[in-house]
Design a protein around this motif. Sequence first.
Motif, PDB file in Angstrom:
ATOM      1  N   ASP A 190       0.705  -1.293   0.007  1.00 44.10           N
ATOM      2  CA  ASP A 190       0.125  -0.029  -0.152  1.00 44.10           C
ATOM      3  C   ASP A 190       0.837   1.241  -0.017  1.00 44.10           C
ATOM      4  N   LEU A 191       1.168   1.742  -1.018  1.00 45.85           N
ATOM      5  CA  LEU A 191       2.107   2.829  -1.442  1.00 45.85           C
ATOM      6  C   LEU A 191       1.978   4.006  -0.678  1.00 45.85           C
ATOM      7  N   ALA A 192       0.452   4.522  -0.543  1.00 45.64           N
ATOM      8  CA  ALA A 192       0.130   5.523   0.191  1.00 45.64           C
ATOM      9  C   ALA A 192       0.452   5.653   1.680  1.00 45.64           C
ATOM     10  N   ALA A 193       0.371   4.429   2.320  1.00 47.90           N
ATOM     11  CA  ALA A 193       0.362   4.305   3.574  1.00 47.90           C
ATOM     12  C   ALA A 193       1.889   4.234   3.911  1.00 47.90           C
ATOM     13  N   PHE A 253       8.817  14.518  -9.837  1.00 43.91           N
ATOM     14  CA  PHE A 253       9.591  13.874 -10.911  1.00 43.91           C
ATOM     15  C   PHE A 253       9.038  12.656 -10.888  1.00 43.91           C
ATOM     16  N   THR A 254       8.827  11.730 -10.129  1.00 40.59           N
ATOM     17  CA  THR A 254       8.406  10.233 -10.359  1.00 40.59           C
ATOM     18  C   THR A 254       7.180  10.261 -11.090  1.00 40.59           C
ATOM     19  N   ALA A 255       5.992  10.643 -10.588  1.00 45.07           N
ATOM     20  CA  ALA A 255       4.619  10.574 -11.223  1.00 45.07           C
ATOM     21  C   ALA A 255       4.610  11.134 -12.664  1.00 45.07           C
ATOM     22  N   PRO A 256       5.115  12.452 -13.012  1.00 49.66           N
ATOM     23  CA  PRO A 256       5.016  12.901 -14.340  1.00 49.66           C
ATOM     24  C   PRO A 256       5.781  12.353 -15.001  1.00 49.66           C
ATOM     25  N   LEU A 257       6.868  11.883 -14.763  1.00 49.27           N
ATOM     26  CA  LEU A 257       7.897  11.210 -15.635  1.00 49.27           C
ATOM     27  C   LEU A 257       7.347   9.816 -16.282  1.00 49.27           C
ATOM     28  N   HIS A 258       6.436   9.071 -15.457  1.00 47.99           N
ATOM     29  CA  HIS A 258       6.209   7.911 -15.762  1.00 47.99           C
ATOM     30  C   HIS A 258       4.476   7.787 -15.858  1.00 47.99           C
ATOM     31  N   GLY A 259       3.997   8.857 -16.169  1.00 46.76           N
ATOM     32  CA  GLY A 259       2.575   8.683 -16.640  1.00 46.76           C
ATOM     33  C   GLY A 259       1.559   8.688 -15.847  1.00 46.76           C
ATOM     34  N   PHE A 260       1.972   9.182 -14.522  1.00 45.69           N
ATOM     35  CA  PHE A 260       0.649   9.602 -13.311  1.00 45.69           C
ATOM     36  C   PHE A 260       0.480  10.994 -13.143  1.00 45.69           C
ATOM     37  N   ARG A 261      -0.672  11.208 -12.958  1.00 41.54           N
ATOM     38  CA  ARG A 261      -1.037  12.592 -12.757  1.00 41.54           C
ATOM     39  C   ARG A 261      -0.454  13.420 -11.736  1.00 41.54           C
ATOM     40  N   ASP A 262      -0.341  12.546 -10.506  1.00 42.88           N
ATOM     41  CA  ASP A 262       0.202  13.145  -9.433  1.00 42.88           C
ATOM     42  C   ASP A 262       0.737  12.107  -8.294  1.00 42.88           C
ATOM     43  N   THR A 263       1.404  12.487  -7.074  1.00 43.19           N
ATOM     44  CA  THR A 263       1.670  11.524  -6.342  1.00 43.19           C
ATOM     45  C   THR A 263       0.616  10.392  -6.072  1.00 43.19           C
ATOM     46  N   VAL A 264      -0.649  11.274  -5.444  1.00 43.78           N
ATOM     47  CA  VAL A 264      -1.821  10.444  -5.257  1.00 43.78           C
ATOM     48  C   VAL A 264      -2.176   9.365  -6.393  1.00 43.78           C
ATOM     49  N   ASP A 265      -2.199   9.691  -7.616  1.00 45.65           N
ATOM     50  CA  ASP A 265      -2.369   8.840  -8.503  1.00 45.65           C
ATOM     51  C   ASP A 265      -1.518   7.678  -8.811  1.00 45.65           C
ATOM     52  N   TYR A 266      -0.145   8.060  -8.750  1.00 44.98           N
ATOM     53  CA  TYR A 266       0.934   7.123  -8.671  1.00 44.98           C
ATOM     54  C   TYR A 266       0.698   6.254  -7.634  1.00 44.98           C
ATOM     55  N   TRP A 267       0.646   6.738  -6.094  1.00 47.52           N
ATOM     56  CA  TRP A 267       0.588   5.836  -5.204  1.00 47.52           C
ATOM     57  C   TRP A 267      -0.498   4.981  -5.305  1.00 47.52           C
ATOM     58  N   THR A 268      -1.558   5.361  -5.696  1.00 44.80           N
ATOM     59  CA  THR A 268      -2.785   4.285  -5.742  1.00 44.80           C
ATOM     60  C   THR A 268      -2.685   3.570  -6.859  1.00 44.80           C
ATOM     61  N   ARG A 269      -2.441   3.914  -8.332  1.00 46.96           N
ATOM     62  CA  ARG A 269      -2.455   3.087  -9.147  1.00 46.96           C
ATOM     63  C   ARG A 269      -1.153   2.068  -9.219  1.00 46.96           C
ATOM     64  N   ALA A 270      -0.039   2.419  -8.774  1.00 44.93           N
ATOM     65  CA  ALA A 270       0.899   1.594  -8.430  1.00 44.93           C
ATOM     66  C   ALA A 270       1.038   0.483  -7.360  1.00 44.93           C
ATOM     67  N   SER A 271       0.024   0.669  -6.364  1.00 48.20           N
ATOM     68  CA  SER A 271       0.464  -0.460  -5.407  1.00 48.20           C
ATOM     69  C   SER A 271      -0.109  -1.795  -5.892  1.00 48.20           C
ATOM     70  N   ALA A 272       0.634  -2.600  -5.272  1.00 50.16           N
ATOM     71  CA  ALA A 272       0.391  -4.209  -5.597  1.00 50.16           C
ATOM     72  C   ALA A 272      -0.986  -4.684  -4.567  1.00 50.16           C
ATOM     73  N   LYS A 273      -1.171  -4.077  -3.477  1.00 46.24           N
ATOM     74  CA  LYS A 273      -2.222  -4.716  -2.654  1.00 46.24           C
ATOM     75  C   LYS A 273      -3.574  -4.904  -3.428  1.00 46.24           C
ATOM     76  N   PRO A 331      -1.527  -6.559   3.928  1.00 42.10           N
ATOM     77  CA  PRO A 331      -2.580  -7.263   3.413  1.00 42.10           C
ATOM     78  C   PRO A 331      -3.066  -8.299   4.456  1.00 42.10           C
ATOM     79  N   THR A 332      -4.421  -8.900   4.599  1.00 43.51           N
ATOM     80  CA  THR A 332      -4.864  -9.578   5.177  1.00 43.51           C
ATOM     81  C   THR A 332      -5.228 -10.634   4.286  1.00 43.51           C
ATOM     82  N   LEU A 333      -5.695 -11.661   4.912  1.00 46.09           N
ATOM     83  CA  LEU A 333      -5.975 -13.191   4.106  1.00 46.09           C
ATOM     84  C   LEU A 333      -7.212 -12.999   3.158  1.00 46.09           C
TER      85      LEU A 333
END
Length: 332
Positions: free
Chosen positions: A177-180, A235-255, A282-284
């Motif tokens: 959970d990248l945002a956390a 840097f990270t978000a706009p260079l890799h196709g994300f709108r902003d940090t929140v969009d990046y952390w939300t869409r890139a998370s594996a959970k 993550p939980t069961l």
Amino acid sequence: MTRDRFSYLAPWWLPGGNAQTIWAARAARRHFGPAPRWQRSRWDTPDGDFIDVDEALHASAPQAPLLVLFHGLEGSSASQYAVAFADFAAAHGLAYAVPHFRGCSGEINHAPRAYHSGDFSEIDWILRRFAHENPSRPLLAVGVSLGGNALMRWAGEMEQSATQLVCAIAAVSSPLDLAAGGYAIGRGFNRVVYTRMFMGTMVPKALQKLEQHPGLFKREALLAARDLYEFDNLFTAPLHGFRDTVDYWTRASAKPVLHRIRVPALALNARNDPFVPAASLPTLQDAGPSVTLWQPAHGGHVGFPVSHGPFGLPGHVRAMPEAVGNWLLAQL
């Protein structure tokens, strides 16, 4: 699907997640055999860039498994966990390789991009090339921290087709959970110590990227960034196709995609990891039937140091690679 099967007890002289994290990274013994020796290869990427891949030179049988390690944020083959896994691989006769994410091998990459936590397409082409070049070897993969999130995201995106490439995967101390995780590292002690450490290498590399590609972002704004949220926003978000940090952390998370994983997968997270809040693990219910969760009470962030030698010192970090590596081998 199981949970809490990694039996880990921290040394009495290392109380708390920060102590376990910092000791493991700075002072713990990394290998029992000889220090790993590497052969470096440069791979051209599909988009005209490059990555550098270090392959361990210890002996392995032609059909022995190949263990691929994806490193964490600003990591490399010199990171303590990469060396410890190399030691495990040598002891068990496994081939072993560490592909560096772009810009992490000591030389800045060419393209107007770097690397990020959800770069599953990068994971995919790297694993496909390893599989193509090693057709006789079963392929195992472990990702640490950022690399583990990207690896688990790849497995969730690929679903059943991941089983055609790898036999099993593992993520160690990964902020699924990248945002956390992002908010946690930006507060208190974490901000003073870990954020400063990461920014100390990430900002200079970003400025090198700006010299390569003038106008890529605003230099003054980047120099004013004080935490990973602000850095990712500029840097990270706009260079890799994300709108902003929140969009990046939300869409890139594996959970959110763990339930789609079909290849045998292990997620190991200490519940006292200063980067990854226990409440975000993550939980069961989050994980699918192919995912095993190990969530011991102690270990810190990629720590898990173990007492060793006279009076329990100096300590080593082979216990975690041993447990994770043997779990991977048991899936073959």
